[in-house]
Motif scaffolding. Structure first.
Motif, PDB file in Angstrom:
ATOM      1  N   ARG A   1      47.317  93.382 -14.928  1.00  0.00           N
ATOM      2  CA  ARG A   1      47.700  93.716 -16.303  1.00  0.00           C
ATOM      3  C   ARG A   1      46.683  93.170 -17.300  1.00  0.00           C
ATOM      4  N   GLU A   2      46.189  91.982 -17.022  1.00  0.00           N
ATOM      5  CA  GLU A   2      45.211  91.371 -17.926  1.00  0.00           C
ATOM      6  C   GLU A   2      43.902  92.148 -17.931  1.00  0.00           C
ATOM      7  N   VAL A   3      43.491  92.645 -16.771  1.00  0.00           N
ATOM      8  CA  VAL A   3      42.285  93.465 -16.704  1.00  0.00           C
ATOM      9  C   VAL A   3      42.398  94.657 -17.641  1.00  0.00           C
ATOM     10  N   VAL A   4      43.557  95.301 -17.644  1.00  0.00           N
ATOM     11  CA  VAL A   4      43.765  96.482 -18.477  1.00  0.00           C
ATOM     12  C   VAL A   4      43.680  96.128 -19.961  1.00  0.00           C
ATOM     13  N   VAL A   5      44.394  95.091 -20.396  1.00  0.00           N
ATOM     14  CA  VAL A   5      44.413  94.786 -21.829  1.00  0.00           C
ATOM     15  C   VAL A   5      43.095  94.170 -22.286  1.00  0.00           C
ATOM     16  N   VAL A   6      42.436  93.389 -21.434  1.00  0.00           N
ATOM     17  CA  VAL A   6      41.128  92.827 -21.800  1.00  0.00           C
ATOM     18  C   VAL A   6      40.120  93.947 -22.007  1.00  0.00           C
ATOM     19  N   THR A   7      40.166  94.954 -21.154  1.00  0.00           N
ATOM     20  CA  THR A   7      39.262  96.096 -21.311  1.00  0.00           C
ATOM     21  C   THR A   7      39.516  96.817 -22.633  1.00  0.00           C
ATOM     22  N   LYS A   8      40.780  97.037 -22.955  1.00  0.00           N
ATOM     23  CA  LYS A   8      41.117  97.694 -24.223  1.00  0.00           C
ATOM     24  C   LYS A   8      40.636  96.877 -25.419  1.00  0.00           C
ATOM     25  N   VAL A   9      40.938  95.578 -25.382  1.00  0.00           N
ATOM     26  CA  VAL A   9      40.674  94.735 -26.550  1.00  0.00           C
ATOM     27  C   VAL A   9      39.189  94.469 -26.735  1.00  0.00           C
ATOM     28  N   PHE A  10      38.490  94.118 -25.647  1.00  0.00           N
ATOM     29  CA  PHE A  10      37.095  93.696 -25.787  1.00  0.00           C
ATOM     30  C   PHE A  10      36.102  94.850 -25.687  1.00  0.00           C
ATOM     31  N   CYS A  11      36.558  96.009 -25.238  1.00  0.00           N
ATOM     32  CA  CYS A  11      35.657  97.167 -25.176  1.00  0.00           C
ATOM     33  C   CYS A  11      35.953  98.209 -26.248  1.00  0.00           C
ATOM     34  N   TRP A  12      37.101  98.072 -26.942  1.00  0.00           N
ATOM     35  CA  TRP A  12      37.406  99.062 -27.982  1.00  0.00           C
ATOM     36  C   TRP A  12      37.987  98.439 -29.244  1.00  0.00           C
ATOM     37  N   TYR A  13      39.169  97.816 -29.159  1.00  0.00           N
ATOM     38  CA  TYR A  13      39.858  97.358 -30.365  1.00  0.00           C
ATOM     39  C   TYR A  13      38.987  96.432 -31.210  1.00  0.00           C
ATOM     40  N   GLN A  14      38.389  95.441 -30.596  1.00  0.00           N
ATOM     41  CA  GLN A  14      37.646  94.434 -31.374  1.00  0.00           C
ATOM     42  C   GLN A  14      36.219  94.856 -31.729  1.00  0.00           C
ATOM     43  N   PRO A  15      35.440  95.403 -30.787  1.00  0.00           N
ATOM     44  CA  PRO A  15      34.074  95.759 -31.185  1.00  0.00           C
ATOM     45  C   PRO A  15      33.980  97.008 -32.054  1.00  0.00           C
ATOM     46  N   TRP A  16      34.845  97.992 -31.836  1.00  0.00           N
ATOM     47  CA  TRP A  16      34.676  99.286 -32.483  1.00  0.00           C
ATOM     48  C   TRP A  16      35.819  99.666 -33.427  1.00  0.00           C
ATOM     49  N   ALA A  17      36.960  99.003 -33.345  1.00  0.00           N
ATOM     50  CA  ALA A  17      38.112  99.401 -34.170  1.00  0.00           C
ATOM     51  C   ALA A  17      38.712  98.221 -34.924  1.00  0.00           C
ATOM     52  N   GLU A  18      37.875  97.252 -35.285  1.00  0.00           N
ATOM     53  CA  GLU A  18      38.362  96.054 -35.975  1.00  0.00           C
ATOM     54  C   GLU A  18      39.065  96.413 -37.286  1.00  0.00           C
ATOM     55  N   HIS A  19      38.580  97.415 -37.991  1.00  0.00           N
ATOM     56  CA  HIS A  19      39.134  97.782 -39.302  1.00  0.00           C
ATOM     57  C   HIS A  19      39.829  99.144 -39.275  1.00  0.00           C
ATOM     58  N   ARG A  20      40.185  99.580 -38.098  1.00  0.00           N
ATOM     59  CA  ARG A  20      40.847 100.875 -37.978  1.00  0.00           C
ATOM     60  C   ARG A  20      42.209 100.867 -38.660  1.00  0.00           C
ATOM     61  N   GLU A  21      42.905  99.744 -38.583  1.00  0.00           N
ATOM     62  CA  GLU A  21      44.218  99.608 -39.212  1.00  0.00           C
ATOM     63  C   GLU A  21      44.094  98.661 -40.404  1.00  0.00           C
ATOM     64  N   PRO A  22      44.016  99.162 -41.628  1.00  0.00           N
ATOM     65  CA  PRO A  22      43.897  98.279 -42.792  1.00  0.00           C
ATOM     66  C   PRO A  22      45.182  97.513 -43.046  1.00  0.00           C
TER      67      PRO A  22
END
Length: 314
Positions: free
Chosen positions: A78-99
């Motif tokens: 489960r951690e592999v899945v969420v780490v991939t989402k967070v460190f490969c998308w949410y944080q590097p590329w979508a940090e300001h996607r949700e104002p």
């Protein structure tokens, strides 16, 4: 800063990695190329596995569960899945996607807000799922990216204070703080900087926060990592400064499969309400539905009465 660093590593893994694999295959054969590609794809998940397995030999406090092997393997995947989402998308590329959602006072009055605080080596993008859900419910929120990324935890207090003041001014109510990992220590450090003002906080929900430090911080060299060591004077002094009544404002969520904050009992603040989540890794705690439901429940709870006099013996 964390966003820039994670963009670099994300690009390196998913672009440079395959290019190196093609180059290696062309020069040394297809089997070498496949091996290089497998290293970039499967290497990070496999390096996470020992962090979970070591929990089999780290004894918990009396009365707390030792993690079964099955739970650890489940938590690892489960951690592999969420780490991939967070460190490969949410944080590097979508940090300001949700104002942030900070309505005008006329619309927000009487609707308690939430301040979201991320953990070590993270940014506000980690909370994208929460922010989307809060927006759908009309809950005001501010997600803080704590900078400098590797500075003292005390230096985050002004950023947190600005977010807390904004929401309290707009809503007329002290906000709820939801904090993951180091963010819970940031909340405590901010409150200390305010002179232990009970009227500035509603409640604080911490997810895997190393309230008593973590063994893994022994490997860290940055200032905030050193502060999170179990024997750090910074942590000990903060505990001495806090009034006993402060813990009653906390809900601490923790798990015996947390591969970052361990032993498990380090995530429990004495006097706080506690919720144990089985078979969940450190970052998975953020994506656990029970965590979000607990936050919604806390928003509706009545405010605790502030003590007339705040003191702590010793």
């Amino acid at each position: 800063m964390n966003g820039r660093l994670q963009r670099f590593f994300s690009l390196f893994r998913w672009i440079v990695g395959p290019l190196l694999a093609v180059w290696a295959g062309a020069h040394w054969g297809a089997s070498i190329g496949i091996a290089v590609l497998a290293l970039f794809v499967f290497g990070p998940p496999l390096t996470m596995l020992p962090h979970f397995l070591v929990l089999r030999v780290v004894p918990p406090a009396p009365g707390l569960p030792t993690a079964p092997l099955g739970d650890l393997l489940q938590a690892w995947w489960r951690e592999v899945v969420v780490v991939t989402k967070v460190f490969c998308w949410y944080q590097p590329w979508a940090e300001h996607r949700e104002p942030d959602l900070v309505p005008e006072a006329a619309q927000a009055r009487g609707r308690r807000g939430v301040v979201l605080l991320h953990g070590y080596n993270c940014n506000r993008g980690m909370w994208n799922v929460w922010m989307k859900a809060f927006r759908a419910r009309g809950v005001p929120f501010i997600a803080v990216t704590q900078e400098p990324a590797f500075g003292s935890i005390d230096r985050y207090a002004p950023q947190i204070d600005a977010a807390m003041r904004t929401l309290q001014e707009r809503t007329g109510l002290a906000p709820l703080i939801v904090a993951h990992s180091m963010g819970g220590l940031s909340a405590r450090a901010w409150w200390r900087s305010q002179g232990h003002a009970f009227d500035r906080i509603h409640r604080i929900l911490t997810l895997g926060t190393p309230h008593h430090g973590t063994l893994l911080a022994k490997l860290g060299t940055t200032e905030n990592a050193r502060q999170m060591r179990g024997d750090s004077e910074w942590l000990n002094q903060m505990a001495r400064d806090e009034p006993a009544q402060f813990a009653s404002h906390f809900d601490c969520l923790y798990g015996h499969c947390d591969q970052i904050v361990f032993p498990a009992e380090t995530a429990i603040l004495p006097g706080a309400r506690v919720l144990h989540l089985p078979a969940r890794g450190h970052l998975q705690l953020v994506f656990e539905p029970q965590a979000f439901e607990r936050a919604l429940h806390l928003l509706e709870e009545p405010a605790l009465s502030a003590p007339v006099k705040v003191s702590r013996a010793g």
